[in-house]
Motif scaffolding. Structure first.
Motif, PDB file in Angstrom:
ATOM      1  N   HIS A 166       0.801  -1.223   0.000  1.00 21.69           N
ATOM      2  CA  HIS A 166       0.000   0.000   0.000  1.00 21.69           C
ATOM      3  C   HIS A 166       0.836   1.276   0.000  1.00 21.69           C
ATOM      4  CE1 HIS A 166      -3.463  -2.555   0.697  1.00 21.69           C
ATOM      5  NE2 HIS A 166      -2.877  -3.080   1.763  1.00 21.69           N
ATOM      6  N   SER A 167       2.114   1.154  -0.201  1.00 20.75           N
ATOM      7  CA  SER A 167       2.975   2.336  -0.145  1.00 20.75           C
ATOM      8  C   SER A 167       4.300   2.038  -0.835  1.00 20.75           C
ATOM      9  CB  SER A 167       3.218   2.749   1.317  1.00 20.75           C
ATOM     10  OG  SER A 167       3.870   1.698   2.016  1.00 20.75           O
ATOM     11  N   ILE A 168       5.160   3.064  -0.875  1.00 18.23           N
ATOM     12  CA  ILE A 168       6.511   2.908  -1.423  1.00 18.23           C
ATOM     13  C   ILE A 168       7.497   3.457  -0.399  1.00 18.23           C
ATOM     14  CG2 ILE A 168       8.076   3.404  -3.332  1.00 18.23           C
ATOM     15  CD1 ILE A 168       5.685   3.909  -5.104  1.00 18.23           C
ATOM     16  N   ARG A 169       8.521   2.683  -0.116  1.00 10.41           N
ATOM     17  CA  ARG A 169       9.517   3.050   0.887  1.00 10.41           C
ATOM     18  C   ARG A 169      10.754   3.633   0.207  1.00 10.41           C
ATOM     19  NH1 ARG A 169       9.998  -1.506   2.473  1.00 10.41           N
ATOM     20  NH2 ARG A 169      12.076  -2.195   1.836  1.00 10.41           N
ATOM     21  N   ILE A 170      11.135   4.860   0.596  1.00 13.07           N
ATOM     22  CA  ILE A 170      12.342   5.495   0.068  1.00 13.07           C
ATOM     23  C   ILE A 170      13.462   5.320   1.091  1.00 13.07           C
ATOM     24  CG2 ILE A 170      13.413   7.643  -0.697  1.00 13.07           C
ATOM     25  CD1 ILE A 170      10.654   8.656  -1.484  1.00 13.07           C
ATOM     26  N   GLU A 171      14.479   4.547   0.737  1.00 14.08           N
ATOM     27  CA  GLU A 171      15.576   4.281   1.667  1.00 14.08           C
ATOM     28  C   GLU A 171      16.753   5.224   1.467  1.00 14.08           C
ATOM     29  OE1 GLU A 171      16.513   0.135   1.562  1.00 14.08           O
ATOM     30  OE2 GLU A 171      14.538  -0.474   2.319  1.00 14.08           O
ATOM     31  N   LEU A 200      -1.778  14.619   7.179  1.00 17.85           N
ATOM     32  CA  LEU A 200      -2.813  14.099   6.279  1.00 17.85           C
ATOM     33  C   LEU A 200      -2.607  12.612   5.970  1.00 17.85           C
ATOM     34  CD1 LEU A 200      -3.012  17.103   3.779  1.00 17.85           C
ATOM     35  CD2 LEU A 200      -4.753  16.427   5.454  1.00 17.85           C
ATOM     36  N   ALA A 201      -1.572  11.998   6.576  1.00 21.59           N
ATOM     37  CA  ALA A 201      -1.253  10.578   6.374  1.00 21.59           C
ATOM     38  C   ALA A 201      -0.920  10.267   4.916  1.00 21.59           C
ATOM     39  CB  ALA A 201      -2.400   9.686   6.864  1.00 21.59           C
ATOM     40  N   LEU A 202      -0.337  11.246   4.222  1.00 20.08           N
ATOM     41  CA  LEU A 202       0.123  11.031   2.847  1.00 20.08           C
ATOM     42  C   LEU A 202       1.520  10.437   2.841  1.00 20.08           C
ATOM     43  CD1 LEU A 202      -1.047  14.446   1.342  1.00 20.08           C
ATOM     44  CD2 LEU A 202      -2.304  12.271   1.403  1.00 20.08           C
ATOM     45  N   ILE A 203       2.274  10.701   3.904  1.00 17.72           N
ATOM     46  CA  ILE A 203       3.619  10.145   4.078  1.00 17.72           C
ATOM     47  C   ILE A 203       3.771   9.726   5.534  1.00 17.72           C
ATOM     48  CG2 ILE A 203       4.621  11.551   2.232  1.00 17.72           C
ATOM     49  CD1 ILE A 203       5.816  13.371   4.358  1.00 17.72           C
ATOM     50  N   GLU A 204       4.732   8.837   5.780  1.00 17.88           N
ATOM     51  CA  GLU A 204       5.072   8.405   7.128  1.00 17.88           C
ATOM     52  C   GLU A 204       6.581   8.236   7.209  1.00 17.88           C
ATOM     53  OE1 GLU A 204       3.154   4.694   7.833  1.00 17.88           O
ATOM     54  OE2 GLU A 204       1.108   5.497   7.692  1.00 17.88           O
ATOM     55  N   THR A 205       7.090   8.108   8.431  1.00 16.64           N
ATOM     56  CA  THR A 205       8.486   7.757   8.657  1.00 16.64           C
ATOM     57  C   THR A 205       8.506   6.511   9.537  1.00 16.64           C
ATOM     58  OG1 THR A 205       9.119  10.089   8.580  1.00 16.64           O
ATOM     59  CG2 THR A 205      10.725   8.553   9.487  1.00 16.64           C
ATOM     60  N   ASN A 206       9.218   5.461   9.082  1.00 17.13           N
ATOM     61  CA  ASN A 206       9.212   4.226   9.863  1.00 17.13           C
ATOM     62  C   ASN A 206      10.325   4.221  10.908  1.00 17.13           C
ATOM     63  OD1 ASN A 206      11.593   3.556   8.505  1.00 17.13           O
ATOM     64  ND2 ASN A 206      10.689   1.888   7.315  1.00 17.13           N
ATOM     65  N   ALA A 207      10.485   3.094  11.602  1.00 18.29           N
ATOM     66  CA  ALA A 207      11.458   2.998  12.698  1.00 18.29           C
ATOM     67  C   ALA A 207      12.890   3.173  12.222  1.00 18.29           C
ATOM     68  CB  ALA A 207      11.298   1.650  13.405  1.00 18.29           C
ATOM     69  N   ASP A 208      13.144   2.923  10.932  1.00 14.48           N
ATOM     70  CA  ASP A 208      14.495   3.082  10.372  1.00 14.48           C
ATOM     71  C   ASP A 208      14.715   4.465   9.782  1.00 14.48           C
ATOM     72  OD1 ASP A 208      15.343   0.387  10.908  1.00 14.48           O
ATOM     73  OD2 ASP A 208      14.077  -0.258   9.230  1.00 14.48           O
ATOM     74  N   ASP A 209      13.765   5.375  10.017  1.00 13.96           N
ATOM     75  CA  ASP A 209      13.814   6.733   9.477  1.00 13.96           C
ATOM     76  C   ASP A 209      13.706   6.764   7.960  1.00 13.96           C
ATOM     77  OD1 ASP A 209      13.892   8.121  11.865  1.00 13.96           O
ATOM     78  OD2 ASP A 209      16.076   7.972  12.024  1.00 13.96           O
ATOM     79  N   PHE A 210      13.147   5.699   7.366  1.00 17.79           N
ATOM     80  CA  PHE A 210      12.882   5.706   5.936  1.00 17.79           C
ATOM     81  C   PHE A 210      11.532   6.390   5.704  1.00 17.79           C
ATOM     82  CE2 PHE A 210      15.375   1.492   5.694  1.00 17.79           C
ATOM     83  CZ  PHE A 210      16.562   2.182   5.552  1.00 17.79           C
ATOM     84  N   LEU A 211      11.446   7.126   4.602  1.00 17.16           N
ATOM     85  CA  LEU A 211      10.219   7.835   4.265  1.00 17.16           C
ATOM     86  C   LEU A 211       9.274   6.890   3.530  1.00 17.16           C
ATOM     87  CD1 LEU A 211       8.956  10.664   4.493  1.00 17.16           C
ATOM     88  CD2 LEU A 211       9.920  11.171   2.238  1.00 17.16           C
ATOM     89  N   ILE A 212       8.048   6.790   4.007  1.00 12.17           N
ATOM     90  CA  ILE A 212       7.020   5.949   3.394  1.00 12.17           C
ATOM     91  C   ILE A 212       6.039   6.856   2.651  1.00 12.17           C
ATOM     92  CG2 ILE A 212       5.278   4.174   3.788  1.00 12.17           C
ATOM     93  CD1 ILE A 212       8.108   3.378   4.672  1.00 12.17           C
ATOM     94  N   ILE A 213       5.917   6.650   1.362  1.00 18.30           N
ATOM     95  CA  ILE A 213       5.030   7.454   0.526  1.00 18.30           C
ATOM     96  C   ILE A 213       3.761   6.669   0.232  1.00 18.30           C
ATOM     97  CG2 ILE A 213       4.791   8.726  -1.640  1.00 18.30           C
ATOM     98  CD1 ILE A 213       6.998   9.799   0.184  1.00 18.30           C
ATOM     99  N   LYS A 214       2.621   7.224   0.616  1.00 20.60           N
ATOM    100  CA  LYS A 214       1.331   6.627   0.265  1.00 20.60           C
ATOM    101  C   LYS A 214       0.990   7.107  -1.151  1.00 20.60           C
ATOM    102  CE  LYS A 214       0.840   4.997   4.473  1.00 20.60           C
ATOM    103  NZ  LYS A 214       0.812   3.554   4.787  1.00 20.60           N
ATOM    104  N   GLU A 215       1.460   6.349  -2.138  1.00 20.69           N
ATOM    105  CA  GLU A 215       1.462   6.819  -3.525  1.00 20.69           C
ATOM    106  C   GLU A 215       0.078   7.250  -4.008  1.00 20.69           C
ATOM    107  OE1 GLU A 215       2.880   5.329  -7.964  1.00 20.69           O
ATOM    108  OE2 GLU A 215       2.540   3.860  -6.378  1.00 20.69           O
ATOM    109  N   ALA A 216      -0.908   6.387  -3.870  1.00 24.50           N
ATOM    110  CA  ALA A 216      -2.235   6.700  -4.392  1.00 24.50           C
ATOM    111  C   ALA A 216      -2.852   7.898  -3.667  1.00 24.50           C
ATOM    112  CB  ALA A 216      -3.149   5.477  -4.270  1.00 24.50           C
TER     113      ALA A 216
END
Length: 226
Positions: A166-171, A200-216
């Motif tokens: 459901h998303s794309i992770r940018i490392e 707006l929950a369009l992006i998130e940051t995970n425990a590894d500080d990677f940016l999670i993009i909610k593409e759709a």
């Protein structure tokens, strides 16, 4: 960022495999974080292959302002415009973190393309690169900073990210300052927009500080605010 068309993706895999074979006995060159690989105006006839790390390409936009043109990571090449015959580098390449590179003389790079029948793929790669840069220019002059940042995040996700259901992770490690250089606005403005995207929950940051993009969700949001 080079778009991930099937043809370009295939070319990059084939070229990466070929260059890894060609440079297996070549000594790697190490660059510390923030070190300059080459600078604007340098007479450098090398193509660079990234074994590990990240490199950004910067071009001077005005006397005191630089524009971040592209970010390259492990497995990518950069500096390939040296084959154009231009007298000097138009951009500056800087290591974004500790980086290991292999240097390929332009003549050896051409020989590799010829031997592996990769000239057609190289032309497609350059054509997509031109189209990508043209779209960046259009965005800079026609849409506001929120749209530009959103489109930049989507482009980074689609070209450099790892897809989840459901998303794309940018490392890649990209600072807000570097995002401001890509978008053409201030760091403080980037901070505000990124916080809005988080809220707006369009992006998130995970425990590894990677940016999670909610593409759709991000794409729908940008379409709705045009």
């Amino acid at each position: 960022m080079i778009q991930q068309t099937p043809e370009v993706d295939l070319f990059k895999r084939q070229l990466r495999d070929s260059l890894q074979r060609d440079t297996v006995n070549s000594l790697p060159v190490n660059f510390a974080q923030h070190a300059v690989v080459y600078a604007r105006g340098d007479h450098d006839e090398m193509v660079y292959f990234i074994e590990s790390g990240q490199v950004k390409l910067l071009m001077l936009a005005s006397e005191n302002k630089e524009c971040l043109l592209a970010i390259h990571a492990a497995g990518d090449i950069f500096g390939e415009l040296c084959v154009s015959g231009l007298d000097a580098r138009a951009e500056t390449a800087v290591a974004m973190q500790d980086t290991v590179l292999k240097q390929i003389p332009s003549g050896q790079f051409f020989a590799c393309l010829n031997r592996e029948a990769l000239f057609e793929g190289f032309v497609q790669y350059l054509a997509v690169r031109v189209a990508d840069q043209q779209q960046i220019i259009v965005n800079l002059v026609t849409v506001d900073s929120e749209q530009r940042l959103g489109k930049t995040l989507l482009r980074l996700a689609r070209t450099k990210g790892k897809k989840d259901p459901h998303s794309i992770r940018i490392e890649l490690k990209i600072s807000h300052e570097e995002l401001s250089e890509m978008v053409g606005t201030t760091g403080s403005r980037i901070d505000i927009i990124m916080q809005r995207f988080h809220n707006l929950a369009l992006i998130e940051t995970n425990a590894d500080d990677f940016l999670i993009i909610k593409e759709a969700k991000l794409a729908d949001y940008l379409a709705a605010i045009v």
